[in-house]
Design a protein around this motif. Structure first.
Motif, short mmCIF file in Angstrom:
data_model
loop_
_atom_site.label_atom_id
_atom_site.label_comp_id
_atom_site.label_asym_id
_atom_site.label_seq_id
_atom_site.Cartn_x
_atom_site.Cartn_y
_atom_site.Cartn_z
N ILE A 79 -0.60 -11.80 -13.75
CA ILE A 79 -1.74 -11.15 -13.10
C ILE A 79 -1.30 -10.46 -11.81
N GLN A 80 -0.45 -11.11 -11.03
CA GLN A 80 0.03 -10.50 -9.79
C GLN A 80 0.71 -9.16 -10.06
N GLN A 81 1.54 -9.11 -11.07
CA GLN A 81 2.23 -7.87 -11.41
C GLN A 81 1.23 -6.79 -11.81
N ARG A 82 0.23 -7.15 -12.58
CA ARG A 82 -0.72 -6.16 -13.09
C ARG A 82 -1.68 -5.68 -12.01
N LEU A 83 -1.95 -6.51 -10.99
CA LEU A 83 -2.84 -6.08 -9.91
C LEU A 83 -2.23 -4.94 -9.10
N GLY A 84 -0.91 -4.87 -9.11
CA GLY A 84 -0.24 -3.74 -8.46
C GLY A 84 -0.60 -3.61 -6.99
N ASP A 85 -1.05 -2.40 -6.61
CA ASP A 85 -1.32 -2.13 -5.19
C ASP A 85 -2.77 -2.40 -4.79
N LEU A 86 -3.55 -3.06 -5.63
CA LEU A 86 -4.90 -3.44 -5.23
C LEU A 86 -4.82 -4.43 -4.08
N PRO A 87 -5.41 -4.12 -2.91
CA PRO A 87 -5.32 -5.06 -1.78
C PRO A 87 -5.99 -6.39 -2.12
N HIS A 88 -5.25 -7.47 -1.99
CA HIS A 88 -5.80 -8.78 -2.29
C HIS A 88 -4.89 -9.85 -1.70
N LEU A 89 -5.42 -11.06 -1.62
CA LEU A 89 -4.65 -12.24 -1.25
C LEU A 89 -4.96 -13.34 -2.25
N LEU A 90 -4.02 -14.23 -2.44
CA LEU A 90 -4.30 -15.41 -3.25
C LEU A 90 -5.06 -16.41 -2.39
N THR A 91 -6.10 -17.01 -2.95
CA THR A 91 -6.94 -17.92 -2.18
C THR A 91 -7.38 -19.08 -3.06
N GLY A 92 -8.31 -19.88 -2.55
CA GLY A 92 -8.87 -20.98 -3.33
C GLY A 92 -7.81 -21.96 -3.82
N GLY A 93 -8.04 -22.49 -5.03
CA GLY A 93 -7.12 -23.47 -5.59
C GLY A 93 -5.73 -22.91 -5.80
N THR A 94 -5.62 -21.61 -6.10
CA THR A 94 -4.30 -21.00 -6.30
C THR A 94 -3.49 -21.04 -5.02
N ALA A 95 -4.12 -20.66 -3.88
CA ALA A 95 -3.43 -20.71 -2.60
C ALA A 95 -3.05 -22.14 -2.23
N ALA A 96 -3.96 -23.07 -2.47
CA ALA A 96 -3.67 -24.47 -2.16
C ALA A 96 -2.50 -24.98 -2.98
N LEU A 97 -2.47 -24.62 -4.26
CA LEU A 97 -1.39 -25.05 -5.14
C LEU A 97 -0.05 -24.52 -4.65
N ILE A 108 -8.36 -14.86 -6.22
CA ILE A 108 -7.93 -13.85 -5.26
C ILE A 108 -9.08 -13.50 -4.32
N ALA A 109 -8.72 -13.10 -3.11
CA ALA A 109 -9.69 -12.54 -2.15
C ALA A 109 -9.59 -11.02 -2.25
N VAL A 110 -10.74 -10.37 -2.38
CA VAL A 110 -10.81 -8.90 -2.51
C VAL A 110 -11.89 -8.39 -1.56
N ARG A 111 -11.62 -7.28 -0.88
CA ARG A 111 -12.62 -6.70 0.01
C ARG A 111 -13.71 -5.99 -0.80
N TRP A 112 -14.93 -6.05 -0.26
CA TRP A 112 -16.03 -5.37 -0.92
C TRP A 112 -15.76 -3.88 -1.06
N ARG A 113 -15.10 -3.27 -0.08
CA ARG A 113 -14.87 -1.83 -0.18
C ARG A 113 -13.85 -1.47 -1.26
N ASP A 114 -13.14 -2.47 -1.77
CA ASP A 114 -12.22 -2.24 -2.88
C ASP A 114 -12.83 -2.63 -4.22
N SER A 115 -14.15 -2.85 -4.22
CA SER A 115 -14.81 -3.31 -5.44
C SER A 115 -14.66 -2.32 -6.59
N THR A 116 -14.77 -1.02 -6.32
CA THR A 116 -14.65 -0.02 -7.39
C THR A 116 -13.25 -0.06 -8.01
N ARG A 117 -12.23 -0.16 -7.17
CA ARG A 117 -10.87 -0.26 -7.70
C ARG A 117 -10.68 -1.53 -8.52
#
Length: 233
Positions: free
Chosen positions: A100-118, A131-140
Motif C-alpha cells: 500500500i505504501q508503494q501504491r500511495l506514491g506521492d499522496l501526502p500521508h502519515l502512518l497512524t493508529g495501530g499501524t504506527a504503534a506497531l 493512514i492520516a490524510v488531510r481533508w484538502r487531499d481528499s479528492t486525490r
C-alpha cells in the motif's frame, strides 16, 4: 471494529478446514448444495451467517460446530500475548503495508493508529493499514481509491460496497482495495512525524504519544498491553 468476532472465527475456521482438504470454494459449495457466493460471504467474516447455513457447510466437510464461552475480551489478551512473542518483522507480515505504501506514491500521508504503534514496537493487533490524510487531499485520495478498485465499508450491510468512496460522504473511513484494507484518519493538517526504520525500509509515522491522544481504540489496546506487561514483572 464493527464486525462480529464470532463471524470472524467461523470464517477463519471454514477457510482452514476447506484449504486443508484442498477444496476450492466452488467445490465446497457443490458438496453443500449452495452457491459459491454463499461460501465466499461466510469466509469474508463480515457478518454472522445463519446457523442452519453454517451447519450445512461444515456438514459437507464431515464436521460440526461446538459452542464454548470464555471471559469477555479474552481474545484480545491472547492476541497481545501472541504479538508480543513475535519479532516485529514477523508481525508486519500480517499487513499489506509495503504494498500500500508503494501504491500511495506521492499522496501526502502519515502512518497512524495501530499501524504506527506497531512500527514503534507496540504489539497491538491491527488488520488494516491506517493512514492520516488531510481533508484538502481528499479528492486525490478518492482518485487513488477509485484506481485501486476500492469499496467502502457499509455498516448497514455489514460488508463492503453500496457507498460512495469520498471521505466527505457519511460512513466509516475504511475501504477494501486491490492492495489490502486501509483506514483513513482525516485531519486538517498532518501532525509532526517521526521516522522509523525496519530492515531496509523507512516509514513516516505519527509518534506513539500522539496516537494515544487521538485514537481511542489504539490507546485502549496500549493500556491493556502495558497492564499485562506490568502484571508479569
Amino acid at each position: 471494529m464493527t464486525e462480529s468476532r464470532l463471524a470472524q472465527q467461523i470464517a477463519a475456521t471454514l477457510r482452514r478446514e476447506r484449504t486443508t482438504r484442498l477444496l476450492t470454494q466452488t467445490a465446497l459449495a457443490e458438496l453443500a448444495g449452495i452457491s459459491q457466493g454463499a461460501v465466499a460471504r461466510i469466509e469474508r467474516g463480515h457478518r454472522v451467517p445463519s446457523i442452519p447455513l453454517v451447519e450445512r457447510v461444515f456438514a459437507a466437510l464431515g464436521l460440526q460446530l461446538c459452542v464454548s464461552v470464555e471471559r469477555l475480551d479474552a481474545h484480545l489478551d491472547a492476541q497481545l500475548d501472541d504479538l508480543a512473542a513475535r519479532p516485529l518483522a514477523d508481525r508486519l507480515l500480517d499487513l499489506p503495508l509495503d504494498r500500500i505504501q508503494q501504491r500511495l506514491g506521492d499522496l501526502p500521508h502519515l502512518l497512524t493508529g495501530g499501524t504506527a504503534a506497531l512500527l514503534q514496537g507496540a504489539p497491538v493487533p491491527t488488520d488494516a493499514v491506517e493512514i492520516a490524510v488531510r481533508w484538502r487531499d481528499s479528492t486525490r485520495f478518492t482518485d487513488w481509491l477509485e484506481a485501486a478498485y476500492g469499496q467502502r465499508w457499509n455498516e448497514r450491510w455489514g460488508d463492503y460496497g453500496g457507498l460512495r468512496l469520498e471521505p466527505e460522504e457519511p460512513g466509516e473511513h475504511r475501504w477494501r482495495t486491490r492492495y489490502g484494507e486501509i483506514r483513513a484518519h482525516m485531519c486538517d493538517e498532518l501532525p509532526e512525524a517521526v521516522e522509523v526504520r525496519h530492515g531496509d525500509r523507512s516509514y513516516r509515522v505519527v509518534p506513539l504519544a500522539q496516537v494515544e491522544l487521538t485514537d481511542p481504540r489504539t490507546a485502549a489496546l496500549l493500556t491493556r498491553w502495558r497492564a499485562r506487561a506490568g502484571a508479569r514483572q
